[in-house]
Design an enzyme around this catalytic site. Structure first.
Site, mmCIF file in Angstrom:
data_model
loop_
_atom_site.group_PDB
_atom_site.id
_atom_site.type_symbol
_atom_site.label_atom_id
_atom_site.label_comp_id
_atom_site.label_asym_id
_atom_site.label_seq_id
_atom_site.Cartn_x
_atom_site.Cartn_y
_atom_site.Cartn_z
ATOM 1 C CD GLN A 27 -2.922 0.758 0.020
ATOM 2 O OE1 GLN A 27 -3.036 -0.336 -0.638
ATOM 3 N NE2 GLN A 27 -3.474 1.978 -0.504
ATOM 4 C CD GLU A 28 3.209 3.791 3.584
ATOM 5 O OE1 GLU A 28 3.603 4.838 3.046
ATOM 6 O OE2 GLU A 28 2.617 4.211 4.915
ATOM 7 C CB SER A 29 6.703 2.096 -1.855
ATOM 8 O OG SER A 29 6.938 0.726 -1.216
#
Length: 652
Positions: free
Chosen positions: A503-505
């Site tokens: 989800q982050e990167s």
């Protein structure tokens, strides 16, 4: 992990902008030298075009006669002149013909349609609009409806369905509201609903433009927006306009102090029953965003008042927190069809029906969404008595299927853009090529992305398949050895960390967010420094933050700190990783009873964090199924969140 850093970053950005308000634009300060590499000139051209500097754009484009991506050179040279209405129509048409069928031609048509709408050239607009492929610009859609309305067509219902998110409005939507008010397709109630909705969303410019079409509402509205207390002190007065302005004043006051606004409304006289209900909604929404215990009582006073899309959803969320399933059901039933059909509200309606004893109707709704491989699809699967499993994978794409992807000119442009760190342009080119692909082609394109080391495109491409689902593409686990070396000593679950990184990167190693977070685990410099000090990494320097081992070491260490700080709840810790540890502690403290993790997640008052928590927890469940090769429970992972007094923490 972005929201918790925004306050400092935005403050600094505003201060910097003020200090440099008379400075030259950034692209001008780094104008490429006469012997600069073509890529550097191209990047400067992109920046000049973004800044609508037509003179510089033309000058820089002239230095790139043989650049590898000529369509973008031509686009960046032309775009500023389209936006300032100086580009010859013949030049625009020539560009569209030359690059017909390409992503950048569709992008220029978007720019041109906006310009045509603003200048009122409806003949050309109507000619070009059917050729606009993506058609994902709300303003363009508003202009299209406006064109039809000006010709006498009734577009009121379509406009009501479109005009739901004032933050996306611009001149096109303001013009549409004005046209529908003038030709009486919008009633006075429609007009005031749009005004209230715009003020509610903070788009006071749209609200003031719409108020021009009321009885002296535009002048009075600005006064109410600026000084609502004066209107509240005077009371509702007499007449529709005065009452509507009083309701808006109530909403403005409620943003700062819902309880005080409620006191004013309780003593007000002269409002009709429906006006009172609408006014209570103006108080209930900001009270909900603050997760105030009074919010449920405010919502009950709204009865069946028409609400904005945002308000309908928050009425349902607060009812979920309160355990009022009858209100959950009645609120979802009252939602506009396009909102009611969203998987979120399909799921919660099914739950409400089950609570009401309507088992068969509930089961049908669960079954209608259980095949959806998302947060609410997973929950529905469990409500049907099943666990989360990984479906059988498809036959891997063959070299013959992958070969055309390597020759795809759009993908080649995308890879070039990724090399230049122009990810937005790269994603646009990549996704354009996916539009008409079937499942086998999508799997092949995803595999080509893997081979090209652009894992974010692999994930997003594979996510589009409908029937043949390859979960190893959708949920990759690169750097597993390095990951395990960091998580094992901490007792941290790999599945959860991978769910967060996805989800982050999206596994972009050098990813950097607009607020400055970096690397696979999107660490802010200040957080990295804090964690390095805590774990004794004495020789840490900021230039190490994108090093994979260092990023994983610091990121997993911080995640473990947050998890321990929040009683081992992955749901709370995930929220903390995105919004900062203090916020989920505050949100938890407002509960008056234990709630299931899904209700806590759905009622998070930050849009980004709400979606983030649901996606990370969904991701982690699939990763666990892959790693452990056995069925999983998202509900068990979410757990229960109980009220607890908020205590301060020194975690950043």
């Amino acid at each position: 992990m972005q929201l918790k850093k925004c306050v400092v970053v935005i403050t600094c950005a505003v201060a910097t902008a003020a200090a440099l308000s008379f400075a030259m634009p950034a692209y001008a300060q780094k104008r490429p030298s006469a012997n600069a590499a073509p890529d550097d000139v191209f990047l400067a051209l992109r920046d000049a075009s973004r800044s609508d500097d037509s003179v510089t754009s033309v000058s820089l484009a002239a230095r790139l006669p043989d650049y590898v991506i000529p369509s973008y050179v031509d686009y960046y040279r032309l775009k500023p002149r389209v936006r300032d209405f100086t580009a010859p129509v013949s030049e625009i048409r020539d560009f569209l013909a030359r690059y017909d069928g390409s992503a950048i031609a569709d992008r220029l048509r978007n720019d041109w349609l906006l310009a045509l709408g603003k200048t009122g050239d409806w003949t050309t607009f109507d000619e070009q609009y059917p050729l606009f492929v993506l058609n994902d610009d709300v303003q363009v859609k508003c202009f299209a409806l406006n064109s039809r309305a000006l010709k006498g067509q009734n577009v009121a219902d379509e406009a009501r369905a479109l005009l739901t998110s004032p933050k996306d409005y611009g001149q096109g939507c303001s013009d549409l509201i004005g046209t529908l008010a003038q030709n009486h397709q919008f009633s006075e109630s429609d007009l005031w609903a749009q005004i209230r909705q715009a003020v509610e969303a903070g788009n006071t410019t749209v609200a003031r433009r719409a108020a021009i079409f009321t009885d002296n509402g535009d002048v009075s509205l600005q006064q109410v927006i600026d000084k609502p207390a004066l209107m509240l002190a005077r009371g509702p007065g007499a007449g529709r306009t005065s009452h509507e302005l009083y309701i808006i004043a109530i909403g403005r006051a409620a943003k700062g102090n819902p309880q005080q606004a409620a006191t004013f409304l309780s003593s007000a006289s002269g409002l009709t029953a429906q006006e009172q209900a609408i006014a209570w909604a103006q108080i209930a929404l900001p009270a909900s965003m603050k997760l105030m215990p009074e919010a449920i009582d405010y919502w009950r006073k709204t009865k069946d008042a028409p609400l904005s899309y945002e308000a309908y959803q928050w009425k349902a969320r607060i009812a979920l927190r309160a355990g009022d399933w009858k209100m959950v059901k009645s609120t979802i039933d009252a939602m506009p069809g396009s909102l009611r059909s969203d998987i979120t509200w399909t799921y919660w309606l099914a739950r409400a029906l089950r609570e009401d004893g309507q088992t068969e109707a509930s089961q049908r709704l669960f079954q209608s969404i259980a095949s959806n491989v998302s947060f609410y699809g997973q929950l529905a699967t469990e409500d049907l008595g099943q666990k989360i499993i990984i479906p059988p994978g498809p036959v891997p794409p063959t070299p013959a299927e992958i070969a055309p992807m390597a020759q795809n000119t759009g993908f080649k442009r995308a890879i070039k853009f990724y090399d230049l760190n122009m990810r937005y342009e790269g994603i646009r080119e990549w996704n354009w090529e996916l539009r008409k692909m079937n499942d086998r082609q999508l799997l092949a394109a995803a595999e080509f992305a893997r081979q090209s080391d652009v894992l974010d495109r692999m994930v997003n491409t594979s996510d589009r398949t409908k029937l043949e689902m390859d979960f190893t593409q959708r949920f990759p686990a690169p750097h597993l050895t390095e990951m395990s070396a960091n998580t094992r000593p901490l007792g941290l679950e790999n599945a959860w960390v991978y769910g967060l990184i996805r989800q982050e990167s999206r596994f972009i190693k050098n990813a950097k967010s607009y607020v400055g977070a970096s690397g696979l685990m999107q660490l802010m410099p200040s957080t990295a420094k804090y964690v390095a000090k805590k774990i004794g990494l004495t020789e840490f320097t900021q230039d190490q933050i994108n090093d994979i081992n260092t990023n994983l070491l610091l990121g997993t260490s911080y995640l473990n700190m947050v998890l321990n700080n929040l009683d081992g709840s992955q749901a709370l810790a995930t929220a903390a990783y995105n919004a900062g540890p203090g916020r989920p502690r505050t949100w938890r403290s407002t509960l008056n009873r234990p709630v299931e993790g899904a209700i806590f997640a759905e009622s998070i008052p930050f849009n980004e964090t709400r979606g983030y928590v649901k996606n990370v927890m969904s991701n982690a469940t699939y990763y666990a199924a892959l790693f452990e090769n056995k069925p999983q429970s998202l509900k068990q992972r979410l757990g229960t969140v109980a009220p607890r007094t908020n205590t301060p923490t020194d975690l950043p």
